[in-house]
Design a protein around this motif. Structure first.
Motif, PDB file in Angstrom:
ATOM      1  N   ALA A 444       0.841  -1.203   0.000  1.00 26.20           N
ATOM      2  CA  ALA A 444       0.000   0.000   0.000  1.00 26.20           C
ATOM      3  C   ALA A 444       0.869   1.242   0.000  1.00 26.20           C
ATOM      4  O   ALA A 444       1.984   1.245   0.539  1.00 26.20           O
ATOM      5  N   THR A 445       0.380   2.289  -0.627  1.00 28.22           N
ATOM      6  CA  THR A 445       1.016   3.604  -0.571  1.00 28.22           C
ATOM      7  C   THR A 445      -0.005   4.606  -0.045  1.00 28.22           C
ATOM      8  O   THR A 445      -1.205   4.434  -0.226  1.00 28.22           O
ATOM      9  N   GLY A 446       0.495   5.645   0.615  1.00 27.90           N
ATOM     10  CA  GLY A 446      -0.363   6.732   1.072  1.00 27.90           C
ATOM     11  C   GLY A 446      -1.133   6.458   2.344  1.00 27.90           C
ATOM     12  O   GLY A 446      -2.054   7.219   2.675  1.00 27.90           O
ATOM     13  N   LEU A 447      -0.789   5.399   3.099  1.00 26.15           N
ATOM     14  CA  LEU A 447      -1.517   5.099   4.328  1.00 26.15           C
ATOM     15  C   LEU A 447      -1.352   6.214   5.354  1.00 26.15           C
ATOM     16  O   LEU A 447      -0.312   6.877   5.406  1.00 26.15           O
ATOM     17  N   PRO A 448      -2.369   6.443   6.184  1.00 25.29           N
ATOM     18  CA  PRO A 448      -2.215   7.416   7.265  1.00 25.29           C
ATOM     19  C   PRO A 448      -1.022   7.068   8.152  1.00 25.29           C
ATOM     20  O   PRO A 448      -0.701   5.884   8.348  1.00 25.29           O
ATOM     21  N   THR A 449      -0.374   8.099   8.668  1.00 21.44           N
ATOM     22  CA  THR A 449       0.772   7.898   9.549  1.00 21.44           C
ATOM     23  C   THR A 449       0.369   7.039  10.736  1.00 21.44           C
ATOM     24  O   THR A 449      -0.635   7.300  11.404  1.00 21.44           O
ATOM     25  N   GLY A 450       1.152   5.974  10.984  1.00 19.41           N
ATOM     26  CA  GLY A 450       0.865   5.064  12.083  1.00 19.41           C
ATOM     27  C   GLY A 450       0.209   3.775  11.654  1.00 19.41           C
ATOM     28  O   GLY A 450       0.111   2.834  12.448  1.00 19.41           O
ATOM     29  N   LEU A 451      -0.259   3.700  10.394  1.00 20.69           N
ATOM     30  CA  LEU A 451      -0.870   2.479   9.887  1.00 20.69           C
ATOM     31  C   LEU A 451       0.070   1.785   8.905  1.00 20.69           C
ATOM     32  O   LEU A 451       0.844   2.440   8.201  1.00 20.69           O
ATOM     33  N   SER A 452      -0.017   0.471   8.825  1.00 17.21           N
ATOM     34  CA  SER A 452       0.786  -0.307   7.876  1.00 17.21           C
ATOM     35  C   SER A 452      -0.053  -1.480   7.396  1.00 17.21           C
ATOM     36  O   SER A 452      -1.082  -1.816   7.980  1.00 17.21           O
ATOM     37  N   ILE A 453       0.408  -2.100   6.313  1.00 24.45           N
ATOM     38  CA  ILE A 453      -0.320  -3.234   5.748  1.00 24.45           C
ATOM     39  C   ILE A 453       0.559  -4.475   5.775  1.00 24.45           C
ATOM     40  O   ILE A 453       1.766  -4.410   5.512  1.00 24.45           O
ATOM     41  N   SER A 454      -0.040  -5.599   6.114  1.00 23.41           N
ATOM     42  CA  SER A 454       0.689  -6.867   6.120  1.00 23.41           C
ATOM     43  C   SER A 454       0.638  -7.484   4.732  1.00 23.41           C
ATOM     44  O   SER A 454      -0.194  -7.102   3.902  1.00 23.41           O
ATOM     45  N   PRO A 455       1.510  -8.459   4.439  1.00 23.58           N
ATOM     46  CA  PRO A 455       1.470  -9.122   3.118  1.00 23.58           C
ATOM     47  C   PRO A 455       0.138  -9.791   2.825  1.00 23.58           C
ATOM     48  O   PRO A 455      -0.189 -10.037   1.665  1.00 23.58           O
ATOM     49  N   THR A 456      -0.647 -10.082   3.881  1.00 20.42           N
ATOM     50  CA  THR A 456      -1.944 -10.728   3.672  1.00 20.42           C
ATOM     51  C   THR A 456      -3.079  -9.728   3.507  1.00 20.42           C
ATOM     52  O   THR A 456      -4.240 -10.119   3.356  1.00 20.42           O
ATOM     53  N   GLY A 457      -2.778  -8.419   3.563  1.00 20.09           N
ATOM     54  CA  GLY A 457      -3.786  -7.408   3.299  1.00 20.09           C
ATOM     55  C   GLY A 457      -4.442  -6.798   4.513  1.00 20.09           C
ATOM     56  O   GLY A 457      -5.424  -6.058   4.369  1.00 20.09           O
ATOM     57  N   LEU A 458      -3.917  -7.051   5.717  1.00 18.82           N
ATOM     58  CA  LEU A 458      -4.495  -6.459   6.918  1.00 18.82           C
ATOM     59  C   LEU A 458      -3.820  -5.119   7.199  1.00 18.82           C
ATOM     60  O   LEU A 458      -2.616  -5.050   7.442  1.00 18.82           O
ATOM     61  N   ILE A 459      -4.619  -4.047   7.145  1.00 18.12           N
ATOM     62  CA  ILE A 459      -4.134  -2.724   7.521  1.00 18.12           C
ATOM     63  C   ILE A 459      -4.433  -2.527   9.005  1.00 18.12           C
ATOM     64  O   ILE A 459      -5.577  -2.702   9.441  1.00 18.12           O
ATOM     65  N   SER A 460      -3.411  -2.176   9.784  1.00 14.58           N
ATOM     66  CA  SER A 460      -3.618  -2.028  11.221  1.00 14.58           C
ATOM     67  C   SER A 460      -2.649  -1.007  11.790  1.00 14.58           C
ATOM     68  O   SER A 460      -1.668  -0.621  11.154  1.00 14.58           O
ATOM     69  N   GLY A 461      -2.952  -0.557  13.000  1.00 17.40           N
ATOM     70  CA  GLY A 461      -2.101   0.407  13.687  1.00 17.40           C
ATOM     71  C   GLY A 461      -2.942   1.481  14.343  1.00 17.40           C
ATOM     72  O   GLY A 461      -4.174   1.414  14.379  1.00 17.40           O
ATOM     73  N   THR A 462      -2.263   2.484  14.882  1.00 20.64           N
ATOM     74  CA  THR A 462      -2.920   3.593  15.557  1.00 20.64           C
ATOM     75  C   THR A 462      -2.569   4.884  14.841  1.00 20.64           C
ATOM     76  O   THR A 462      -1.390   5.256  14.787  1.00 20.64           O
ATOM     77  N   PRO A 463      -3.533   5.574  14.251  1.00 20.26           N
ATOM     78  CA  PRO A 463      -3.232   6.820  13.527  1.00 20.26           C
ATOM     79  C   PRO A 463      -2.580   7.852  14.444  1.00 20.26           C
ATOM     80  O   PRO A 463      -3.060   8.085  15.554  1.00 20.26           O
ATOM     81  N   SER A 464      -1.506   8.460  13.944  1.00 22.86           N
ATOM     82  CA  SER A 464      -0.765   9.420  14.763  1.00 22.86           C
ATOM     83  C   SER A 464      -0.711  10.809  14.147  1.00 22.86           C
ATOM     84  O   SER A 464      -0.037  11.686  14.676  1.00 22.86           O
ATOM     85  N   ALA A 465      -1.407  11.019  13.028  1.00 22.61           N
ATOM     86  CA  ALA A 465      -1.451  12.343  12.407  1.00 22.61           C
ATOM     87  C   ALA A 465      -2.813  12.530  11.763  1.00 22.61           C
ATOM     88  O   ALA A 465      -3.328  11.623  11.103  1.00 22.61           O
ATOM     89  N   ALA A 466      -3.419  13.705  11.983  1.00 23.09           N
ATOM     90  CA  ALA A 466      -4.719  13.999  11.395  1.00 23.09           C
ATOM     91  C   ALA A 466      -4.562  14.419   9.941  1.00 23.09           C
ATOM     92  O   ALA A 466      -3.496  14.862   9.508  1.00 23.09           O
ATOM     93  N   GLY A 467      -5.620  14.263   9.166  1.00 23.37           N
ATOM     94  CA  GLY A 467      -5.596  14.668   7.767  1.00 23.37           C
ATOM     95  C   GLY A 467      -6.359  13.690   6.904  1.00 23.37           C
ATOM     96  O   GLY A 467      -6.908  12.693   7.390  1.00 23.37           O
ATOM     97  N   THR A 468      -6.399  13.985   5.617  1.00 26.67           N
ATOM     98  CA  THR A 468      -7.034  13.099   4.640  1.00 26.67           C
ATOM     99  C   THR A 468      -5.949  12.519   3.749  1.00 26.67           C
ATOM    100  O   THR A 468      -5.155  13.255   3.166  1.00 26.67           O
ATOM    101  N   PHE A 469      -5.916  11.206   3.650  1.00 29.85           N
ATOM    102  CA  PHE A 469      -4.846  10.497   2.960  1.00 29.85           C
ATOM    103  C   PHE A 469      -5.412   9.754   1.749  1.00 29.85           C
ATOM    104  O   PHE A 469      -6.507   9.176   1.820  1.00 29.85           O
ATOM    105  N   SER A 470      -4.658   9.769   0.638  1.00 27.38           N
ATOM    106  CA  SER A 470      -5.026   9.046  -0.569  1.00 27.38           C
ATOM    107  C   SER A 470      -4.296   7.708  -0.571  1.00 27.38           C
ATOM    108  O   SER A 470      -3.076   7.656  -0.720  1.00 27.38           O
ATOM    109  N   VAL A 471      -5.037   6.637  -0.411  1.00 29.03           N
ATOM    110  CA  VAL A 471      -4.460   5.298  -0.237  1.00 29.03           C
ATOM    111  C   VAL A 471      -4.654   4.477  -1.504  1.00 29.03           C
ATOM    112  O   VAL A 471      -5.748   4.453  -2.072  1.00 29.03           O
ATOM    113  N   THR A 472      -3.597   3.822  -1.950  1.00 32.79           N
ATOM    114  CA  THR A 472      -3.687   2.857  -3.047  1.00 32.79           C
ATOM    115  C   THR A 472      -3.160   1.520  -2.547  1.00 32.79           C
ATOM    116  O   THR A 472      -2.023   1.438  -2.068  1.00 32.79           O
ATOM    117  N   VAL A 473      -3.987   0.486  -2.622  1.00 22.20           N
ATOM    118  CA  VAL A 473      -3.588  -0.865  -2.219  1.00 22.20           C
ATOM    119  C   VAL A 473      -3.420  -1.709  -3.473  1.00 22.20           C
ATOM    120  O   VAL A 473      -4.298  -1.727  -4.338  1.00 22.20           O
TER     121      VAL A 473
END
Length: 650
Positions: A444-473
């Motif tokens: 994935a690209t463009g994930l909110p700060t604090g989030l990440s994606i696993s190779p199996t497609g699970l996006i998880s984490g705790t957002p640490s910056a406010a805003g609107t993010f453009s995500v491409t998976v």
């Protein structure tokens, strides 16, 4: 309908060769007045005499932007230079060539690569801080404050749409091939050759805003190649295999002049190449990731009509005509000649030498293969035709050769736009399917700060910056077949979630007339005066339908609290007297605070009531005015009916 008039539209073009073309379009009929002789005579007066064909780095036409700049493969010249090139070419046709003067032949491959014979992976690189502040539009695309024309969103929608809506513009590419069985100099593909497959399902693989530094005021070809190689690593394509079917579009920002594209004597709109070309200004670009195909895409909107603005569409609708045509031009040529000039180019020694499939059809305005609008599932875009050896002509559509597709097809399910709260843990499982049943690996690209994606497609984490993010998976299988999806993710600062969920528009079905709405005269009505056009009840909004130049609108203001996800829904029905199946004459759009959101609909979308949905989560914490605007041209009425609106917060 409210009325109609006859449609006669004049269009005047004055070319640099002094050829004056007067064209009237009378609903499907084109009449062209003017002669090539006028252009030839004007060029003879305005230009110095040119001797018999010579060559500068393999390009003989002295008016070509590639003359003495041979790395500018597939260069799309300005309209003025294109006119001069064509006049010169007509006077230097080599009658002795064994094949047609525009026939393309195979170059034998470079590093074993001739064409992009797999599913194309297109990566967009917005090069330099001059693009401004990044945010997201209603389609989940990256947008920038420095992009006044909305060019960034258009290119993303275009590459998402290739190979959708049963379009056959890109199918012209399926006639080209490469592989060991294709002889150097071949003008057709032998049985068993590996053809370019039909690019079903879109080709956009990733978007990157490289805001580490400003783009050079006048980037050299070498610098553009360096940026492309840098992007390959950014997207995780770190091997030759992962770049075999990749293509990096390096988009320079407004106000810059990459590779001197604004030159009055050698001006152009775009070109493509690969990093290993030793003729690049500054030399070949070293790479540890294999060969990297890329294009130089200037912000050519700044050259206006010189780069094709309004070439297909009139007025504001044609602002991006040249931008879209140049991007499509270079992609077509990269697909058929990935590592130039190992693919399909004009090797006949004629006046067209060095040209590729799109070069031979540039700025064609009439006849077979003339530039036209192409409608994908993601919108309608002005495109130009490409040369076809099998028909010996330019073509805007072509049957799929062998009815082949791209092998395995990967489809990633779009989860919809997301909204989360700063500091609150979040998880989201992305799913996808592979037509071959293979396992998928996710990035994935463009994930909110604090989030990440696993190779199996699970996006998880705790957002640490406010805003609107453009995500491409993106999901990829072991054959390198891939698919992607894009969406926005809004992180709000509110810790209490949405304080006032529910539907917020007042009088959403227009049952109380114009109460709570602002309208142009006569838009809000009911069945008792205008027939049965409401979806439910009796009230509805009726925009346009006059059959003459007209603009109608209806709007309402509301506040979207911070911490809320917002979804706008409405039902739309369209009736029209327009008979075209290709041109959007009359249009309806929705805007928020003056910015268009969601899709634009037109006479091409006629039909019964259907629900439309637009995410407005990006406007959390703002007072907004939601406005529907219908615009109608000079004749043939189109009516837009809107009913049962809702702005739902959650």
């Amino acid at each position: 309908m409210r009325g109609r008039t006859n449609k006669v539209r004049p269009l005047y073009n004055l070319y640099a060769t002094q050829e004056v073309v007067l064209k009237y379009r009378v609903r499907g009929l084109s009449v062209l007045v003017g002669t090539a002789a006028l252009a030839a005579a004007a060029l003879a007066v305005a230009s110095p005499a040119i001797a018999a064909p010579g060559s500068a780095n393999g390009v003989s036409n002295p008016y070509s932007p590639a003359y003495r700049h041979s790395y500018r493969h597939g260069v799309m010249p300005t309209k003025a230079l294109d006119s001069k090139m064509k006049v010169w070419a007509r006077s230097h046709i080599n009658a002795a060539v064994a094949t047609g003067t525009q026939t393309l032949s195979y170059g034998g491959g470079v590093d074993g690569i001739g064409v992009q014979s797999g599913h194309s992976k297109v990566y967009l690189v917005f090069y330099g801080t001059q693009w401004g502040t990044q945010s997201s539009d209603a389609n989940g695309n990256a947008k920038f404050t420095g992009d006044a024309s909305g060019a960034a969103g258009a290119v993303q929608q275009m590459f998402k749409g290739i190979g959708t809506n049963s379009e056959l513009w890109s199918a012209d590419l399926t006639q080209w091939c490469d592989g060991a069985g294709v002889a150097t100099g071949a003008t057709s593909c032998p049985a068993g050759a590996t053809h370019i497959p039909y690019q079903s399902g879109g080709v956009l693989a990733g978007v990157w805003y490289d805001s580490a530094a400003a783009s050079p005021a006048a980037a050299t070809g070498h610098q553009l190649g360096v940026e492309a190689v840098k992007a390959a690593s950014h997207f995780g394509n770190t091997t030759a295999a992962s770049n075999r079917y990749a293509y990096y579009v390096v988009l320079s920002p407004p106000g810059t002049n990459p590779d001197n594209y604004k030159s009055p004597t050698q001006g152009y709109c775009a070109w493509h190449d690969y990093n290993g070309d030793t003729t690049l200004t500054g030399g070949a670009v070293a790479s540890t990731v294999g060969d990297v195909a890329f294009s130089n895409q200037p912000y050519n909107i700044e050259l206006g009509a010189s780069c094709g603005q309004n070439f297909v569409n009139a007025g504001a609708a044609g602002t991006l005509d040249g931008w879209n045509m140049s991007i499509g031009h270079e992609w077509h040529e990269m697909m058929s000649d990935q590592n130039p000039a190992g693919g399909w180019t004009n090797h006949t020694g004629s006046s067209f030498n060095g040209e590729e499939n799109s070069d031979e059809c540039a700025y064609k305005s009439t006849g077979t293969g003339a530039a036209a609008n192409v409608t994908f599932a993601t919108g309608t875009f002005a495109e130009q035709g490409s040369w076809s050896n099998d028909t010996n002509a330019c073509a805007m559509t072509h049957p799929i050769v062998g009815a082949t597709t791209t092998g395995n097809t990967v489809t990633v399910t779009n989860p919809g736009n997301q909204a989360s709260t700063l500091g609150t843990a979040k998880s989201l499982q992305i799913s996808g399917t592979d037509s071959g049943g293979l396992a998928l690996t996710y990035t994935a690209t463009g994930l909110p700060t604090g989030l990440s994606i696993s190779p199996t497609g699970l996006i998880s984490g705790t957002p640490s910056a406010a805003g609107t993010f453009s995500v491409t998976v993106t999901a990829k299988d072991s054959t390198n077949a891939s698919g992607s999806t894009s969406f926005t993710w809004t992180i709000s600062t509110s810790s209490g979630g949405c304080a006032s969920p529910g539907q917020k528009l007042l009088n959403p079905g227009f049952e109380s007339g114009a109460a709570s709405w602002t309208q142009t005269t006569g838009v809000i009505t009911n069945n008792s005066t205008n027939g049965v056009h409401a979806r439910t009840g009796v009230g509805y909004a009726y925009l346009d339908g006059y059959g003459s130049t007209h603009t109608d609108s209806v709007s309402q203001s509301v506040t979207i609290p911070a911490g809320c996800a917002a979804s706008l829904t409405y039902y739309l029905s369209i009736t029209t007297s327009e008979t075209t199946t290709t041109t959007a004459y009359d249009k309806l759009s929705v805007s928020v605070n003056g910015t268009t959101v969601g899709a634009t609909y037109s006479n091409l979308n006629k039909g019964a009531y259907a629900q439309r949905t637009v995410s407005l989560s990006a406007y959390a914490g703002q007072a907004v005015t939601i406005k529907w605007t219908g615009t109608e041209d000079a004749s043939l009425a189109t009516s837009f009916f809107v009913d049962d609106t809702a702005l739902t917060l959650s």
